[in-house]
Design an enzyme around this catalytic site. Structure first.
Site, PDB file in Angstrom:
ATOM      1  N   ASP A  18      -2.658   5.453   9.669  1.00 19.21           N
ATOM      2  CA  ASP A  18      -2.562   4.539  10.804  1.00 19.21           C
ATOM      3  C   ASP A  18      -3.797   3.637  10.871  1.00 19.21           C
ATOM      4  O   ASP A  18      -4.880   4.045  10.462  1.00 19.21           O
ATOM      5  CB  ASP A  18      -2.414   5.348  12.101  1.00 19.21           C
ATOM      6  CG  ASP A  18      -1.917   4.487  13.262  1.00 19.21           C
ATOM      7  OD1 ASP A  18      -1.466   3.349  13.020  1.00 19.21           O
ATOM      8  OD2 ASP A  18      -1.985   4.956  14.406  1.00 19.21           O
ATOM      9  N   HIS A  35      -1.967  -4.151   5.632  1.00 15.25           N
ATOM     10  CA  HIS A  35      -1.055  -3.317   4.849  1.00 15.25           C
ATOM     11  C   HIS A  35      -1.401  -3.374   3.366  1.00 15.25           C
ATOM     12  O   HIS A  35      -1.327  -2.371   2.662  1.00 15.25           O
ATOM     13  CB  HIS A  35       0.396  -3.729   5.102  1.00 15.25           C
ATOM     14  CG  HIS A  35       0.843  -3.494   6.517  1.00 15.25           C
ATOM     15  ND1 HIS A  35       0.580  -2.317   7.194  1.00 15.25           N
ATOM     16  CD2 HIS A  35       1.520  -4.278   7.388  1.00 15.25           C
ATOM     17  CE1 HIS A  35       1.085  -2.395   8.417  1.00 15.25           C
ATOM     18  NE2 HIS A  35       1.651  -3.582   8.561  1.00 15.25           N
ATOM     19  N   LEU A 129      -0.058  17.024  -9.547  1.00 15.80           N
ATOM     20  CA  LEU A 129      -0.020  16.700  -8.111  1.00 15.80           C
ATOM     21  C   LEU A 129       1.337  16.088  -7.802  1.00 15.80           C
ATOM     22  O   LEU A 129       1.811  15.227  -8.546  1.00 15.80           O
ATOM     23  CB  LEU A 129      -1.135  15.688  -7.784  1.00 15.80           C
ATOM     24  CG  LEU A 129      -1.066  14.983  -6.423  1.00 15.80           C
ATOM     25  CD1 LEU A 129      -1.318  15.965  -5.285  1.00 15.80           C
ATOM     26  CD2 LEU A 129      -2.103  13.844  -6.348  1.00 15.80           C
TER      27      LEU A 129
HETATM   28  C1  FPP Z   1       0.012   2.025  10.077  1.00 21.43           C
HETATM   29  O1  FPP Z   1      -0.732   0.934  10.495  1.00 21.43           O
HETATM   30  C2  FPP Z   1       0.591   1.819   8.776  1.00 21.43           C
HETATM   31  C3  FPP Z   1       1.903   1.591   8.522  1.00 21.43           C
HETATM   32  C4  FPP Z   1       2.942   1.484   9.552  1.00 21.43           C
HETATM   33  C5  FPP Z   1       2.371   1.375   7.152  1.00 21.43           C
HETATM   34  C6  FPP Z   1       1.773   2.269   6.100  1.00 21.43           C
HETATM   35  C7  FPP Z   1       1.724   1.476   4.899  1.00 21.43           C
HETATM   36  C8  FPP Z   1       0.680   1.412   4.032  1.00 21.43           C
HETATM   37  C9  FPP Z   1      -0.509   2.254   4.134  1.00 21.43           C
HETATM   38  C10 FPP Z   1       0.728   0.399   2.967  1.00 21.43           C
HETATM   39  C11 FPP Z   1       1.237   0.750   1.671  1.00 21.43           C
HETATM   40  C12 FPP Z   1       1.779   2.071   1.442  1.00 21.43           C
HETATM   41  C13 FPP Z   1       2.228   2.468   0.244  1.00 21.43           C
HETATM   42  C14 FPP Z   1       2.813   3.800   0.044  1.00 21.43           C
HETATM   43  C15 FPP Z   1       2.122   1.577  -0.924  1.00 21.43           C
HETATM   44  P1  FPP Z   1      -0.266   0.112  11.767  1.00 21.43           P
HETATM   45  O2  FPP Z   1       0.375  -1.117  11.271  1.00 21.43           O
HETATM   46  O3  FPP Z   1       0.536   0.961  12.664  1.00 21.43           O
HETATM   47  O4  FPP Z   1      -1.674  -0.202  12.382  1.00 21.43           O
HETATM   48  P2  FPP Z   1      -2.055  -0.380  13.896  1.00 21.43           P
HETATM   49  O5  FPP Z   1      -1.780   0.927  14.579  1.00 21.43           O
HETATM   50  O6  FPP Z   1      -3.500  -0.691  13.829  1.00 21.43           O
HETATM   51  O7  FPP Z   1      -1.219  -1.509  14.395  1.00 21.43           O
END
Ligand code: FPP
Length: 238
Positions: A18, A35, A129
């Site tokens: 997150d 992202h 893994l």
């Molecule tokens: C949370 O940050 C993250 C997500 C909803 C997406 C997770 C995706 C990635 C880490 C990118 C790529 C992943 C892979 C597997 C290649 P948020 O957008 O909720 O952040 P915020 O809470 O600050 O708004």
């Protein structure tokens, strides 16, 4: 690998990644930049997990409820997942890392589904893994789907069904340590059944800034926990 982190050998680490959006917004950048940086953190953490002898790493990439985000952001994420699987599968295969995407697949579209099939096929002989990426995953939906299969069931049967309904591989152990980054302290419908006895670790670090050093802090914290699974510690009892 120091002593406290080596205690995690072969265990199941799950991470709620997150903070991508806030990481980007604070810099005056679009959320998509967060992202993209988050995908780099995923690569770093997979590599660190492999180095530390972790057995299973489950990453929460997209929840069933994330479909409610703006269409452009959803598209960015889906494209990132597809490119990540296409780019990293060969690298993972070389390092003995097996990839498995868990969650629903019927809403993901053909290009991403093909990338998932290819990545899982390419890495299927990996034994060092297991990296599970949760995409369109909802623990509650998995539980409902597993319950719908019907017939008598005990805990083990149910755990098996739960894996099967979300395209998971068989024989994956329960979560030992669950990390959430980004400062929030909630489970957000991630691995509810599988985390029944998981140790929880919350980090204020935004996911794009998470790396080997932060991982080691969490593993050290885990090593100091006393896991009792509802029993009393016989060393201290009576
Ligand atoms: C949370 O940050 C993250 C997500 C909803 C997406 C997770 C995706 C990635 C880490 C990118 C790529 C992943 C892979 C597997 C290649 P948020 O957008 O909720 O952040 P915020 O809470 O600050 O708004």
């Amino acid at each position: 690998v120091n002593q406290s982190t080596s205690q995690f050998t072969g265990q199941h680490l799950a991470i709620i990644m997150d903070g991508n959006g806030r990481w980007a917004t604070r810099r005056g950048w679009p959320r998509s930049a967060g992202h993209r940086a988050g995908a780099e953190a995923v690569r770093r953490v997979i590599s660190a997990a492999a180095d530390r002898g972790i057995g299973v790493l489950t990453l929460f990439a997209f929840s069933g409820d994330n479909w409610q985000r703006p269409a452009r952001e959803v598209e960015t994420l889906m494209n990132l997942f597809r490119r990540f699987l296409r780019r990293e599968a060969a690298q993972c295969a070389r390092h003995g890392i097996r990839l498995n995407v868990i969650g629903r697949r019927d809403r993901l579209g053909l290009p991403l589904n093909s990338a998932i099939d290819a990545a899982e096929r390419q890495t299927r002989s990996g034994t060092r893994l297991l990296v599970r990426v949760a995409v369109d995953y909802s623990a509650r939906d998995s539980i409902v789907a597993a319950a719908r299969e019907g017939g008598p069931v005990d805990r083990e049967d149910f755990a098996r069904r739960l894996g099967a309904v979300s395209h998971g591989l068989a024989g994956v152990p329960d979560v030992d340590l669950l990390i959430r980054t980004g400062g929030e302290r909630r489970l957000s419908d991630f691995l509810l059944w599988e985390s029944a006895y998981a140790e929880l670790y919350f980090s204020g670090v935004m996911w794009p800034d998470f790396g080997a050093a932060e991982l080691d802090l969490a593993l050290q914290d885990f090593a100091a926990r006393e896991r009792r699974f509802g029993r009393v510690d016989m060393g201290r009892a009576g």
